[in-house]
Every structure is written in C-alpha cells, then in structure tokens.
Design an enzyme around this catalytic site. Structure first.
Site, mmCIF file in Angstrom:
data_model
loop_
_atom_site.group_PDB
_atom_site.id
_atom_site.type_symbol
_atom_site.label_atom_id
_atom_site.label_comp_id
_atom_site.label_asym_id
_atom_site.label_seq_id
_atom_site.Cartn_x
_atom_site.Cartn_y
_atom_site.Cartn_z
ATOM 1 N N LYS A 168 0.905 -1.313 0.038
ATOM 2 C CA LYS A 168 0.047 0.041 0.084
ATOM 3 C C LYS A 168 0.730 1.198 -0.200
ATOM 4 C CE LYS A 168 -4.244 -1.757 0.442
ATOM 5 N NZ LYS A 168 -5.439 -1.519 -0.480
ATOM 6 N N ASP A 197 -0.258 0.238 -4.474
ATOM 7 C CA ASP A 197 -1.566 0.604 -4.619
ATOM 8 C C ASP A 197 -1.864 1.828 -3.798
ATOM 9 O OD1 ASP A 197 -4.316 0.839 -4.585
ATOM 10 O OD2 ASP A 197 -4.749 -1.127 -3.974
ATOM 11 N N ASP A 248 -8.138 0.364 -10.269
ATOM 12 C CA ASP A 248 -9.028 -0.604 -9.441
ATOM 13 C C ASP A 248 -10.426 0.328 -9.214
ATOM 14 O OD1 ASP A 248 -10.034 -2.576 -7.713
ATOM 15 O OD2 ASP A 248 -8.504 -2.129 -6.218
ATOM 16 N N LYS A 272 -12.954 -6.841 -9.809
ATOM 17 C CA LYS A 272 -13.517 -7.579 -8.830
ATOM 18 C C LYS A 272 -15.082 -8.092 -9.296
ATOM 19 C CE LYS A 272 -11.587 -4.675 -4.884
ATOM 20 N NZ LYS A 272 -10.362 -4.109 -5.629
HETATM 21 MG MG LIG Z 1 -6.638 -1.574 -5.069
#
Ligand SMILES: [Mg+2]
Length: 372
Positions: A168, A197, A248, A272
């Site tokens: 992250k 990310d 994302d 997702k």
């Molecule tokens: Mg992500």
C-alpha cells in the site's frame, strides 16, 4: 434449472485486523449469502458483498433484493442467461445482489454436472482461453508499517514462493512511501514483482512526483494513483510515468470499465467480480480489456469464503497462466463460513470438488433457514 428452495443468509465476518480504506477502518465485513437448491438436493452458493463506495447498492438493498429472489424462485425455472429473472427488476441496479444470484446459479449448475465451476464458466464464456486453470498464481500482501518489519515480511513472502507482492502506498509523506518501498524491494530481492496501490491518494502532480521517486524500486505497476473518477488524470499519467498504471476503484462498475478502456487510461485493470455483477460480466469486461491491450488482474472484495471462491474460479476460467492475481483471503477473518482462498508456494489450487468446491456449515444454513 428448477429451483426447489432458496435462502438469503446475512453474515458478518470479523477482520483479524482492521482493514484501512480511504473512508476509514473496517472491523467487520457484512454480506449476504444466497443458497439455491434443486429437487435432487444439490445446493449452489452465491454471495452479495456490497460496497457502496465501489459503486454497488448498499447492504440493506442487497438483502432486500435477495430476500425477494428467495421468496420468488422456489418452484420456478431459473435461467443463467436471463438475469434478472422476470419480475425481479430491482436486481438491475444491484450488482452485488446480481453477483450472488448469478454465482449461486452457476455453482448449482456446476454441481449438477459434477465439475468445478471454473470449467462451467470457461465453456460458457468466449472470454477465456477455453481451458480453466487448476492452479492460480496469487500475490502476497505486505501490510507492515515499520520498514524494518516490512523487510522481514517481504523476505518471508519471497521464501514462501510468491511471484509478486503488493504494497500500500499513499502514506502521509513521500519519504515514508520511499522508505517502505525500499524495504519491500530489499526483502523481495530483484526477481519478485512489486506492486503498489495508492487507493487514489494522490493528485496528478503528487502522483508524478511519487512515481518518479519510487521508480528505482522497479514496481510492476501502481494501482489507482489518483481518484477513481479522475480518468483524465490516469490517462495523463499512463505512458508518461516510469511505471505501468493500474485502475481498480475506477473499474468498479461496467460503465467505468468501458470509459477506462475507451480513454486508454490504464495498462492494467483490476477486476472484482463481486462488484461487477458476477463472474460472467467480469470475464466479458476482461476480454474487452485484453483486446484493448490491457492486462487483467482479478481480485477479491473482502468476501467470505463463498465469494472468494467465486473470484478464484473466475480467474481460473480466464485461463491466463502468466498473470498473478489478488485473491488470497486466508487469515483475513477471525472465522469464515468455509475454506477461504489459501495459497501454497504462491499458488492456489482449486479444491477439485464440484462447483466452487466448498460447502457451508450446516449449522449456518439451519440457523437462518426458511425463505430468507
Ligand atoms: Mg486496489
């Protein structure tokens, strides 16, 4: 398929440690399971894991929609190719509940055929290569804050055989991100891919500065450097930044995916299935992304074992042996409703059983029995 019984089962799983997001820390994950049974006694399982910040309906809407489904389906024919079923219009704007219904029907169909759901999906969809994988590569997650501890964590991921690890980014200061990236790279060595990310934390200017400062650590890609809605910002970074740009949060909906592909705003799309109305829709978006030259990475959305297995079977059906996905959920929750997605040597094997390969605890089904 004739449905004999249907149940909507609300569940609430507790995270082993709070999950930090842009809108605060989450200590638990509420979702709704859908169990559909036929007259022969096969039961298919699906899950609605709503996440309004990601573009889905909220939990109350998903639960209400699935209770309606559970009340309406028994005694009727349910068709995978005709979703939502007649009379259940509220599923049109409820991608999480839709994913549960589609998932439960797919799982039921696969169980009736006695084969893994991934095979069923691969043969139904023109998106994949035709043959579903038996093992899927997954990335490790590097979550430690302190660089010294993080280096150990990264070294352990490498020793365990992971081919990629995710870190992250978007900390308070760029110096902190640089220190953590250096520690991650030191622990991983040169051969394990490092993914970042930022969860939309940066402005375009800040992202330029950060990506330049992080370039020496050889990121495979950096996810969501700027806010989800900033398609122009993503597009301006792509190509000019020294690293591949992944989206994302920007591909949370089918509409977002279309815009992103048309704007050529990312090198990598993180999909997702739970947010996109289910595996079939996710595979269709994946195929469009590939035609546009984008890499596709499948990811869970912090679902229980049911939804996590669905995401795994979706990635297996995609059939790409070169991509490492973000699917592992083992250790996320204090207790799960079944076998979570767990890797060994950086790969997750399908259980080999029919459907998604797991069964719910009977007690869970009994406790919440009835028509939902
Ligand atoms: Mg992500």
């Amino acid at each position: 398929m004739r449905i004999a019984a249907a149940r909507a089962i609300p569940v609430r799983l507790r995270f082993t440690r709070p999950v930090r997001t842009a809108v605060g820390d989450f200590v638990e994950r509420p979702s709704v399971l859908l169990a559909l049974s036929d007259a022969e006694g096969f039961t298919g399982l699906g899950e609605a894991a709503p996440w309004p910040g990601f573009g889905t309906e909220n939990l109350a809407d998903a639960l209400a929609a699935l209770r309606e489904v559970a009340a309406m389906l028994p005694g009727s024919e349910a068709e995978l190719d005709r979703l939502p079923p007649p009379g259940i219009d509220r599923l049109r704007d409820a991608p999480a509940a839709r994913a549960a219904l589609e998932g439960a029907l797919l799982d039921l169909e696969a169980r009736r055929q006695g084969r893994p759901m991934a095979d069923c999906l691969a043969s139904r969809s023109a998106a994949g290569t035709g043959d579903a994988l038996r093992v899927v590569a997954v990335n490790a997650l590097l979550i430690e804050r302190d660089p010294n501890v993080l280096r150990e964590e990264a070294a352990l991921a490498r020793a365990r055989g992971y081919r990629a690890a995710k870190l992250k980014l978007g900390a308070e200061t760029l110096a902190e991100d640089v220190a953590r990236a250096a520690a991650a790279r030191a622990g991983l060595g040169p051969d394990v891919a490092l993914r970042g990310d930022a969860n939309g934390a940066w402005s375009v200017e800040k992202a330029r500065e950060a990506l330049a400062a992080l370039a020496e650590f050889q990121f495979d890609y950096v996810e969501q450097p700027v806010a989800a809605a900033d398609f122009a910002g993503l597009a301006s970074l792509r190509g000019r930044a020294p690293v591949r740009i992944a989206a994302d949060e920007s591909v949370a909906t089918g509409h977002g995916a279309t815009r992103l592909i048309e704007a050529a705003a990312a090198d990598v799309l993180v999909l997702k299935p739970a947010m996109l109305g289910g595996a079939a829709q996710a595979l269709e978006i994946a195929a469009r992304a590939r035609r546009a030259g984008c890499e596709v990475v499948f990811s869970h959305a912090f679902e229980s074992a049911v939804g996590a297995q669905h995401a795994l079977h979706c990635a297996a059906a995609w059939g790409d042996t070169t991509t490492v996905h973000g699917l592992e959920t083992a250790g996320l929750f204090v207790e799960d409703v079944g076998q979570p997605v767990e890797s060994s040597g950086g790969f997750v094997g399908l259980s080999g059983g029919p459907g998604i390969g797991i069964d719910l605890d009977r007690a869970l089904l009994r406790e919440t029995g009835g028509a939902g």
